[in-house]
Enzyme design. Sequence first.
Site, mmCIF file in Angstrom:
data_model
loop_
_atom_site.group_PDB
_atom_site.id
_atom_site.type_symbol
_atom_site.label_atom_id
_atom_site.label_comp_id
_atom_site.label_asym_id
_atom_site.label_seq_id
_atom_site.Cartn_x
_atom_site.Cartn_y
_atom_site.Cartn_z
ATOM 1 N N ASP A 60 0.882 -1.162 0.000
ATOM 2 C CA ASP A 60 0.000 0.000 0.000
ATOM 3 C C ASP A 60 0.921 1.213 0.000
ATOM 4 O O ASP A 60 1.651 1.440 0.968
ATOM 5 C CB ASP A 60 -0.892 -0.026 1.253
ATOM 6 C CG ASP A 60 -1.849 1.159 1.292
ATOM 7 O OD1 ASP A 60 -1.584 2.182 0.624
ATOM 8 O OD2 ASP A 60 -2.862 1.067 2.008
ATOM 9 N N SER A 140 -0.736 13.421 -15.433
ATOM 10 C CA SER A 140 -1.975 13.301 -16.203
ATOM 11 C C SER A 140 -2.249 14.607 -16.915
ATOM 12 O O SER A 140 -1.885 15.686 -16.420
ATOM 13 C CB SER A 140 -3.134 13.001 -15.253
ATOM 14 O OG SER A 140 -4.363 13.253 -15.893
ATOM 15 N N TYR A 153 -8.357 15.356 -7.904
ATOM 16 C CA TYR A 153 -7.527 14.438 -8.700
ATOM 17 C C TYR A 153 -6.500 15.238 -9.511
ATOM 18 O O TYR A 153 -5.298 14.951 -9.477
ATOM 19 C CB TYR A 153 -8.409 13.600 -9.634
ATOM 20 C CG TYR A 153 -7.589 12.737 -10.575
ATOM 21 C CD1 TYR A 153 -6.990 11.569 -10.129
ATOM 22 C CD2 TYR A 153 -7.390 13.120 -11.909
ATOM 23 C CE1 TYR A 153 -6.214 10.782 -10.984
ATOM 24 C CE2 TYR A 153 -6.618 12.344 -12.772
ATOM 25 C CZ TYR A 153 -6.036 11.180 -12.296
ATOM 26 O OH TYR A 153 -5.252 10.425 -13.137
ATOM 27 N N LYS A 157 -2.151 15.622 -9.389
ATOM 28 C CA LYS A 157 -1.226 15.463 -10.518
ATOM 29 C C LYS A 157 -0.382 16.731 -10.725
ATOM 30 O O LYS A 157 0.746 16.651 -11.204
ATOM 31 C CB LYS A 157 -1.989 15.067 -11.786
ATOM 32 C CG LYS A 157 -2.696 13.708 -11.647
ATOM 33 C CD LYS A 157 -1.731 12.566 -11.333
ATOM 34 C CE LYS A 157 -2.394 11.220 -11.217
ATOM 35 N NZ LYS A 157 -1.460 10.116 -10.946
HETATM 36 N N1 LIG Z 1 -6.807 5.867 -16.638
HETATM 37 C C1 LIG Z 1 -6.586 7.149 -16.970
HETATM 38 O O1 LIG Z 1 -7.404 7.790 -17.657
HETATM 39 C C2 LIG Z 1 -5.314 7.836 -16.543
HETATM 40 C C3 LIG Z 1 -4.949 9.029 -17.212
HETATM 41 C C4 LIG Z 1 -3.797 9.690 -16.809
HETATM 42 C C5 LIG Z 1 -3.039 9.185 -15.773
HETATM 43 N N2 LIG Z 1 -3.432 8.034 -15.137
HETATM 44 C C6 LIG Z 1 -2.645 7.576 -14.009
HETATM 45 O O2 LIG Z 1 -2.088 6.301 -14.300
HETATM 46 C C7 LIG Z 1 -1.954 5.550 -13.097
HETATM 47 C C8 LIG Z 1 -2.574 4.177 -13.276
HETATM 48 O O3 LIG Z 1 -3.931 4.335 -13.600
HETATM 49 P P1 LIG Z 1 -4.814 3.156 -14.236
HETATM 50 O O4 LIG Z 1 -5.701 3.793 -15.219
HETATM 51 O O5 LIG Z 1 -3.966 2.031 -14.650
HETATM 52 O O6 LIG Z 1 -5.705 2.761 -12.967
HETATM 53 P P2 LIG Z 1 -6.334 1.352 -12.527
HETATM 54 O O7 LIG Z 1 -7.434 1.699 -11.593
HETATM 55 O O8 LIG Z 1 -6.611 0.512 -13.722
HETATM 56 O O9 LIG Z 1 -5.131 0.664 -11.726
HETATM 57 C C9 LIG Z 1 -4.609 1.252 -10.565
HETATM 58 C C10 LIG Z 1 -3.906 0.205 -9.749
HETATM 59 O O10 LIG Z 1 -3.422 0.867 -8.555
HETATM 60 C C11 LIG Z 1 -3.706 0.040 -7.455
HETATM 61 N N3 LIG Z 1 -3.789 0.815 -6.218
HETATM 62 C C12 LIG Z 1 -4.799 1.605 -5.796
HETATM 63 N N4 LIG Z 1 -4.528 2.096 -4.577
HETATM 64 C C13 LIG Z 1 -3.306 1.621 -4.234
HETATM 65 C C14 LIG Z 1 -2.480 1.775 -3.104
HETATM 66 N N5 LIG Z 1 -2.870 2.506 -2.041
HETATM 67 N N6 LIG Z 1 -1.274 1.155 -3.071
HETATM 68 C C15 LIG Z 1 -0.889 0.389 -4.130
HETATM 69 N N7 LIG Z 1 -1.636 0.184 -5.216
HETATM 70 C C16 LIG Z 1 -2.836 0.793 -5.270
HETATM 71 C C17 LIG Z 1 -5.025 -0.644 -7.787
HETATM 72 O O11 LIG Z 1 -5.220 -1.822 -7.009
HETATM 73 C C18 LIG Z 1 -4.860 -0.918 -9.268
HETATM 74 O O12 LIG Z 1 -4.251 -2.177 -9.499
HETATM 75 C C19 LIG Z 1 -2.597 6.400 -11.991
HETATM 76 O O13 LIG Z 1 -1.597 7.110 -11.301
HETATM 77 C C20 LIG Z 1 -3.465 7.357 -12.766
HETATM 78 O O14 LIG Z 1 -3.737 8.545 -12.056
HETATM 79 C C21 LIG Z 1 -4.537 7.339 -15.527
#
Ligand SMILES: NC(=O)c1ccc[n+]([C@@H]2O[C@H](COP(=O)([O-])OP(=O)(O)OC[C@H]3O[C@@H](n4cnc5c(N)ncnc54)[C@H](O)[C@@H]3O)[C@@H](O)[C@H]2O)c1
Length: 262
Positions: A60, A140, A153, A157
């Site tokens: 975590d 992001s 959010y 970022k």
């Molecule tokens: N999906 C989007 O549109 C997007 C766009 C820009 C940036 N991002 C960034 O990319 C990253 C990954 O996003 P994603 O879309 O793959 O999300 P996702 O929800 O598919 O996966 C996120 C993962 O993080 C894990 N997680 C959550 N809380 C946690 C914690 N406290 N400790 C450890 N692990 C934890 C979850 O279990 C999950 O496996 C994030 O930082 C997100 O902000 C995502």
Amino acid sequence: MPTPTVFITGAAAGIGRSTALEFSRAGYLVGAYDIDATGLASLQEAITSAGGRVVTGVLDVTDPEQWEKRLKEFDAEAGGRLDILVNNAGILVAGRFEEMPLELHKRQIDINVNGVVYGTHAAFPYLKATPGAQVINLCSASAIYGQPELATYGATKFAVRGITEALDLEWAEYDISVKAMWPLFVNTAMTAGVSTGTTNSLGIKLSADDVSASIFKATRPSKRPYHKVHFPVGLQSKALSLGSRFSPAWLTREVNRRLSHT
Ligand SMILES: NC(=O)c1ccc[n+]([C@@H]2O[C@H](COP(=O)([O-])OP(=O)(O)OC[C@H]3O[C@@H](n4cnc5c(N)ncnc54)[C@H](O)[C@@H]3O)[C@@H](O)[C@H]2O)c1
């Protein structure tokens, strides 16, 4: 040549999982960490059945003690190398600011900001001990301009952007570079069911594999004659970040007002 290593948070799903698979295919020893043990087991199976090497563990990112333990365990397997730390774990909660319970604002800050601070702090000795080490932070396009319905959010970022820029300068003397990835909306569990002004006007066009390919590319040696810190992912993010850099503040606000239907 020693085996290169990468330590990825939030690796059980989405962009983190895809990044783990990408680096594994390239011959890296992958450290895959998440709070989701089931997702990690599935990733482990995918990597080992393809002949790759992976170390998994529950982490975590909001717990500094867990960071210390997992990094130490990984270091024992990695033979003292930490080539790349990918601070990927994150959550997004969309909604009107005043209607969202404070607990959800705080949770986003804890995971998306404190998680990066704790992890990067704990990883420093390992990064310093590895020539040419890199930190990749998931920023992001929501941090190009504050986004209605994604206020906290996006703010997390903006914080990730600040940490990235500062440490990239501060840690240059240790041969550690720090980079930020800037995707717009990506088709993962994070955006499933999310409907805001900008998700509706811009759509969700990127896949997790698009982002992991960009992360991998960003970590490759480059012939570019300048030092690059920010890596927009996808055409929309490139256009928005370029536009915001060259347009006056009032116009950037107006574009964002229209895109977010506010
Ligand atoms: N999906 C989007 O549109 C997007 C766009 C820009 C940036 N991002 C960034 O990319 C990253 C990954 O996003 P994603 O879309 O793959 O999300 P996702 O929800 O598919 O996966 C996120 C993962 O993080 C894990 N997680 C959550 N809380 C946690 C914690 N406290 N400790 C450890 N692990 C934890 C979850 O279990 C999950 O496996 C994030 O930082 C997100 O902000 C995502």
